[in-house]
Design a protein around this motif. Structure first.
Motif, PDB file in Angstrom:
ATOM      1  N   MET A   1      -0.626  -3.979   7.857  1.00 33.13           N
ATOM      2  CA  MET A   1       0.165  -2.897   7.247  1.00 33.13           C
ATOM      3  C   MET A   1       0.409  -1.841   8.315  1.00 33.13           C
ATOM      4  SD  MET A   1      -2.791  -1.151   4.884  1.00 33.13           S
ATOM      5  CE  MET A   1      -4.374  -0.638   5.533  1.00 33.13           C
TER       6      MET A   1
ATOM      7  N   GLY B   1      -1.219  -5.044   3.358  1.00 35.30           N
ATOM      8  CA  GLY B   1      -2.600  -4.737   3.033  1.00 35.30           C
ATOM      9  C   GLY B   1      -3.472  -5.974   3.044  1.00 35.30           C
TER      10      GLY B   1
ATOM     11  N   ARG C   1      -6.303  -4.952   8.221  1.00 37.77           N
ATOM     12  CA  ARG C   1      -5.220  -5.229   7.281  1.00 37.77           C
ATOM     13  C   ARG C   1      -3.849  -5.185   7.942  1.00 37.77           C
ATOM     14  NH1 ARG C   1      -6.966  -4.893   2.064  1.00 37.77           N
ATOM     15  NH2 ARG C   1      -9.130  -4.246   1.840  1.00 37.77           N
TER      16      ARG C   1
ATOM     17  N   THR D   1       0.849  -1.190   0.000  1.00 37.64           N
ATOM     18  CA  THR D   1       0.000   0.000   0.000  1.00 37.64           C
ATOM     19  C   THR D   1       0.884   1.239   0.000  1.00 37.64           C
ATOM     20  OG1 THR D   1      -0.026   0.231   2.400  1.00 37.64           O
ATOM     21  CG2 THR D   1      -1.649  -1.267   1.444  1.00 37.64           C
TER      22      THR D   1
END
Lengths: 182, 594
Positions: free
Chosen positions: B451, B413, B449, B387
């Motif tokens: 991340m 992500g 997610r 991302t």
């Protein structure tokens, strides 16, 4: 007339402590006289009263190392509106809790049976004697404690400041100089 | 004894900086570090005795008393426990008639626990005299016990006992790109150091150890920092429970990691590098040394690498001794310098004042591996995945209640749901992402997610199904932090102990509503005032659980506002036993008698 305010009834005791906190209380010196204008003592080492009646304030030094400590603590909790844990042992277990990493059975055996110079020793088992707990506990492990007054011992000034706050209806706060972190 | 010490000291050039390595050798040869050994070492190294004793006392794998001819340590991560380690340990304790953590009377064996050994995909695991044995079963415990009874030397034990398996379940960018050894170094040389740093910066590669600092910026700061020498350190002290991706990278991708270190050295101008390997991975040592030797032979390490006149660089492996806190970069550097692993005050940061107060880059294993490819294939190699703020992929170590535990490389992500589907998890109650210091996610958060923008992770991904007790999970984490706190700062030293005690009481059913408040308060104090990340994150799991799994606590609460936090009557049992008393006064009621 209005100055004839009812005195606060206070009980104190030392459980698994060394009486150092009580000595520190006495260290408020001549301020004791001022204190006595505001409070009267119920059960306390100062009065030698054996059991606690209804009190406004209970101050306890020392942690819990045996069954009797638990009984006394419960008597205090039942009798006192406000309960204060005074000093490192009451707050954390303190020095007596140094034994917590040892097995109490080994301790008793060493002290009464296998230690240097002991012949035909035995572990005392008279029902009059309180049995030790396997570990030393702080007071709040067994009953609700309303306030904690740390220190080993708390300095006389800290005790004086703390009691004054309490008697005046302020939530006790020990500021810089009266509380030590490590 | 002192002749052996002379040999060990000679092997380490009497260098006090190598004290941790010296003590490792002492333990290897003598089993423990005696007071006499401490005195001799202090004299021969011209160090204060307290300094040597302090280091010996700091690390879990440095016993200072006889720990038996066989020192057995069961890995005590929650995943080991879920796989049955407690029962296996109990069997072994009974077989040798010995108490937990104590040495048997004949001095043969001691049996205890240690923090997660990074074999969560093949647990339960143990260490015997530092050597790892995975996949424990009753049968394995039986044969291990028999060999200890028969006093068989460890070298004669069946080799398959020590086999460590690699389970790579999903490969993405990093794990599927081939490397020709030296290609990244050539690319760096062709581009020059400044452009190499610029490229890593442009890729937006961020540290994979958890903190997520931009790698290119770190390299740039280190390169710019003045100093007599610059250093590159690879942080392979993978101590976060549930994390084992660095173990796999070092066993299957060692060339790539060393390539990354060499590129970093070229970029920042370092002549020396260290790989700080956690002690729990001794089986990696020989293969890693062999890889280093090959690279030296191929001219990828040593003097004038690839013919570049002043490009000299070599790598030493420094093995830890069982201390989670050494994963913190400044504590790691202290340990590299032969000291207790206590985190330094920061700033100054290692990039300006690291190893021997010189500019030092400390990067995670996975970060360095990725840096090698970024330099080789360009910044976009990484950015095709992930991302905006989390470029590339993340290597996850998946364990717990899943059908296929192991290594999963996924683009940043990826949702928690995707990971759970891949590894075959059903009836999921909770997922602990990033280890005990990370985030505890509930069933309803599977859309979240992995991340930096949402759920950052150092790599651990532990799954708990509906049959698990969250409080036992928390208790396990709390014990871990209390054990691993270095003791330097009060909020962490005391806070982690309080947290352990409160969670243990709560789990046993001795908790009150007030304890829930206190638990949250302690966690917040630790977060706000600890010296390093260990204390700052030690309360995370409890805070998450108080929010997301509140009924798990509530159903355990007593009805009183305050009640004893332990079984009062049982605490008199040992004294009853030795006095032979059973009268009324020898008992205590749990609730106050009226």
């Amino acid at each position: 007339m209005a100055s004839e305010k009812k005195k606060l009834r206070v009980a104190t005791t030392s459980l698994a402590g060394c009486f150092g906190c009580h000595m520190s209380l006495l260290d408020i010196d001549e301020r004791l006289l001022e204190l006595l204008k505001l409070v009267e003592f119920d059960r306390s080492p100062l009065t030698d009263i054996k059991h606690c009646g209804p009190c406004d304030l209970g101050i306890i030094e020392g942690g819990l190392c045996n069954a009797e400590n638990v009984h006394v603590l419960r008597e205090f909790r039942k009798s006192c509106k406000v309960l204060v844990a005074m000093g490192a042992c009451a707050v954390n277990g303190g020095l007596p809790a140094q034994r917590n990493h040892l097995d109490i059975r080994d301790c008793l055996q060493t002290v009464y049976m296998t230690g240097t110079g002991i012949r035909r020793g035995f572990i005392p088992n008279d029902p009059e004697l309180p049995l030790p707990l396997d570990r030393v506990h702080p007071l709040h492990d067994v009953v609700k404690i309303d306030y904690f007054l740390p220190g080993c011992p708390p300095p006389a000034d800290a005790i004086w400041h703390f009691l004054n706050d309490l008697l005046a209806g302020r939530t006790p706060t020990l500021g810089h100089g009266l509380i030590h972190y490590d | 004894m002192s002749r052996d010490l002379s040999a060990i000291l000679a092997r380490h050039q009497h260098d006090p900086l190598r004290l941790v390595q010296i003590l490792r050798d002492v333990v290897e040869e003598h089993g423990f570090i005696s007071p006499g050994t401490i005195t001799t070492l202090a004299e021969r190294l011209s160090l204060p005795r307290g300094r040597v004793e302090g280091v010996a006392g700091f690390y879990a794998f440095f016993p200072t008393e006889n720990a038996g001819r066989y020192r057995v340590l069961f890995s005590d991560n929650i995943t080991d426990r879920m796989a049955g380690s407690v029962e296996l340990r109990q069997r072994m304790l009974e077989a040798f008639q010995v108490r937990d953590g104590e040495v048997s009377r004949d001095g043969l064996v001691s049996i205890g626990t240690t923090s997660c050994t990074g074999l969560c995909d093949q647990g339960p695991a143990m260490l015997v005299n530092g050597r790892a044995i995975p996949r424990l079963t009753r049968a394995r415990i039986g044969s291990i016990s028999a060999m200890i009874h028969g006093q068989a030397p460890l070298d004669t034990w069946p080799a398959n006992l020590f086999d460590i398996h690699t389970h790579i379940e999903r490969k993405d960018l990093l794990l599927s790109t081939p490397l020709a050894a030296g290609a990244a170094i050539d690319a760096a040389i062709a581009r020059g150091p400044d452009a190499t740093v610029a490229q890593v910066k442009a890729s937006n590669l961020r540290g994979r150890g958890g903190a997520g600092f931009t790698t290119g910026v770190k390299w740039e700061m280190c390169r710019a920092a003045p100093g007599e020498a610059h250093y590159v350190v690879c942080n392979a002290d993978e101590g976060e429970p549930g994390t084992f991706k660095d173990r796999v990278l070092l066993s299957d991708y060692a060339d790539l990691v060393f390539e990354g270190m060499t590129v970093a050295a070229f970029a920042v101008g370092a002549k020396r590098g260290f790989l700080y390997l956690r002690a729990e991975y001794p089986f990696l040592l020989a293969p890693l040394e062999a890889t280093l030797a090959e690279r030296r032979k191929a001219g990828l390490l040593g003097k004038s690498i690839r013919g570049v006149a002043d490009f000299d660089f070599d790598i030493e492996i420094h093995v830890g001794a069982g201390a989670y806190v050494c994963g913190e970069e400044s504590a790691l550097i202290e340990s590299l310098e032969g000291k207790r692993g206590i985190p330094r005050n920061r700033p100054p940061y290692p990039v300006t004042s690291g190893y021997l107060q010189q500019p030092t880059v400390v990067n995670n294993v996975e970060t360095l591996a990725k840096a090698a490819f970024v330099v080789m294939h360009g910044a976009d190699w990484l950015r095709v995945r992930g991302t905006g703020r989390s470029a590339g992929t993340k290597v996850l170590s998946v364990s717990g209640d899943v059908a296929r535990p192991g290594i999963y490389e996924l683009p940043f992500g990826a949702t928690v749901r995707e990971v759970l589907d891949l590894c075959g998890a059903t009836d999921v109650q909770a997922v602990q992402v990033g280890g005990p210091s990370g985030m505890l996610l509930s069933r309803s958060e599977q859309h979240r997610r992995i991340m930096f923008e949402d759920v950052p992770s150092a790599g651990a991904f532990m799954v708990f199904d509906d049959s698990r007790d969250i409080l036992q999970v928390l208790e396990n984490f709390a014990s871990f932090f209390a054990h691993e706190s270095c003791g330097f700062c009060t909020p962490c030293r005391v806070g982690t102990a309080l947290q352990r005690r409160m969670l243990s009481a709560l789990a046993k059913g001795y908790g009150t509503r007030r304890d829930l408040k206190d638990l949250a308060r302690v966690a917040k104090v630790m977060k706000a005032s600890s010296h390093c990340g260990l204390g700052a994150t030690a309360g995370n799991a409890a805070l998450d659980a108080l929010e997301k799994f509140k009924p798990a606590f509530e159903k355990r609460l007593g009805t009183l506002e305050v009640m004893p936090t332990f079984d009062l009557d049982r605490s008199l049992a040992p004294a009853r036993e030795v006095t032979g008393r059973d009268d009324d006064e020898a008992h205590l009621s749990h609730e106050e008698e009226e």
